[in-house]
Write a protein that holds these residues in place. Structure first.
Motif, PDB file in Angstrom:
ATOM      1  N   LEU A  67     -19.220 -50.677   5.903  1.00  0.00           N
ATOM      2  CA  LEU A  67     -19.081 -51.614   7.014  1.00  0.00           C
ATOM      3  C   LEU A  67     -17.952 -52.593   6.720  1.00  0.00           C
ATOM      4  O   LEU A  67     -17.637 -52.868   5.561  1.00  0.00           O
ATOM      5  CB  LEU A  67     -20.374 -52.402   7.225  1.00  0.00           C
ATOM      6  N   PRO A 102     -23.611 -58.152   9.374  1.00  0.00           N
ATOM      7  CA  PRO A 102     -23.371 -57.973  10.813  1.00  0.00           C
ATOM      8  C   PRO A 102     -24.251 -58.907  11.645  1.00  0.00           C
ATOM      9  O   PRO A 102     -25.389 -59.214  11.267  1.00  0.00           O
ATOM     10  CB  PRO A 102     -23.761 -56.510  11.054  1.00  0.00           C
ATOM     11  N   PHE A 124     -18.121 -55.223  14.950  1.00  0.00           N
ATOM     12  CA  PHE A 124     -17.645 -55.002  13.592  1.00  0.00           C
ATOM     13  C   PHE A 124     -17.286 -53.528  13.478  1.00  0.00           C
ATOM     14  O   PHE A 124     -17.292 -52.800  14.487  1.00  0.00           O
ATOM     15  CB  PHE A 124     -18.710 -55.413  12.553  1.00  0.00           C
ATOM     16  N   SER A 137     -20.979 -52.415  18.069  1.00  0.00           N
ATOM     17  CA  SER A 137     -21.666 -53.666  18.363  1.00  0.00           C
ATOM     18  C   SER A 137     -23.141 -53.355  18.555  1.00  0.00           C
ATOM     19  O   SER A 137     -23.487 -52.399  19.257  1.00  0.00           O
ATOM     20  CB  SER A 137     -21.086 -54.332  19.616  1.00  0.00           C
ATOM     21  N   VAL A 158     -28.964 -55.999  10.809  1.00  0.00           N
ATOM     22  CA  VAL A 158     -28.210 -56.878  11.703  1.00  0.00           C
ATOM     23  C   VAL A 158     -29.001 -58.171  11.886  1.00  0.00           C
ATOM     24  O   VAL A 158     -30.216 -58.143  12.133  1.00  0.00           O
ATOM     25  CB  VAL A 158     -27.962 -56.205  13.060  1.00  0.00           C
TER      26      VAL A 158
END
Length: 275
Positions: free
Chosen positions: A22, A27, A33, A89, A121
């Motif tokens: 990532l 995130p 991202f 996203s 996330v």
């Protein structure tokens, strides 16, 4: 391995999914991202045509409807690799599961053609803020801290933690699923007897976190389930809050570590602070 390629031999045609990564370690919901993957030709022949697919899936096996991206790769020579990066996203908080696969018309080893990748996330720092601190209660009242959801979305605080200045000593506030609505309050306290002192109608998490200092500087630090600091207050008794009074935040939008944003107050756990 009679009649087939020796399992230890380098295959003629063999494409594989390697490292997945990532662009950020933390995130945030609804913030774009990037997710990347390294695809490598580990065979002896060039791979002329191959397709990489990204799936975001919920259950055991990725389904066609869970495909989020697809890309055709250029020719890969033996021992060559290609890095593919795609924007992504995520609109929901929590653990996310990604499966990335690569396919080519003829592959002598399909066992290395896919890989799972999981990540968490979270929400933006200061979505949940520290709003009131009772660090010097009188009598048998337990210490407590009030939090406020200053964001416009519900936040799951499951697995979140609290500490004082010793941030390596953290106490878990809630279980895996504890939803706080926007504009709502919740409390952390060291003892459920807090109910004996106030008529509380907000979630209250009981956890024996480290005792807060009454006469010397200390801190309240809030971590999410990724260990990202969501908010912190590094206070001194000169800010207020001694002898049964609470240390109360004045403005949600101002700094948590500005002494001018805190005042001495009669305690108001679970409701709007005094003017």
């Amino acid at each position: 391995t009679p009649g087939s390629v020796n399992s230890l031999s380098k295959k003629e045609r063999d494409i594989s999914v390697g490292e997945i990564f990532l662009s950020t370690m933390s995130p945030v919901v609804n913030q774009e991202f990037e997710i990347g993957v390294v695809v490598k030709n580990i065979g002896r022949e060039p791979i002329v045509q191959s397709t990489v697919r990204f799936f975001r899936y919920a259950n055991n096996d990725p389904q066609p409807g869970e495909l989020i991206a697809e890309m055709i790769l250029s020719t890969l020579l033996p021992s060559d690799s290609q890095t593919i990066v795609r924007p992504i996203s995520i609109s929901s908080q929590g653990v996310q599961r990604i499966f990335i696969s690569v396919e080519t018309p003829r592959d002598d080893d399909s066992l290395n053609n896919g890989r799972d990748f999981s990540f968490v996330v979270g929400v933006q720092p200061h979505s949940i803020i520290i709003n009131e601190i009772m660090y010097a209660p009188v009598g048998d009242m337990p210490e407590w801290v009030e939090f406020y959801n200053a964001s416009t979305s519900a936040v799951n605080v499951g697995g979140w933690k609290i500490s004082d200045t010793n941030t390596k000593s953290q106490s878990t506030l809630a279980g895996t699923q504890s939803i706080i609505q926007p504009g709502a309050y919740f409390l952390a306290t060291t003892d459920s007897s807090l109910h004996n002192y106030f008529a509380l109608s907000v979630p209250m998490f009981v956890e024996p976190f480290s005792a807060l200092n009454n006469t010397t500087p200390d801190a309240v630090v809030l971590f999410d389930n990724r260990n990202v600091v969501m908010d912190s207050v590094w206070y001194t008794p000169a800010w207020g809050g001694a002898n049964g009074k609470s240390l109360e935040r004045i403005d949600y939008d101002f700094s948590s570590n500005d002494s001018l944003n805190w005042k001495n107050s009669s305690p108001t756990p679970g409701i709007e602070n005094n003017d």
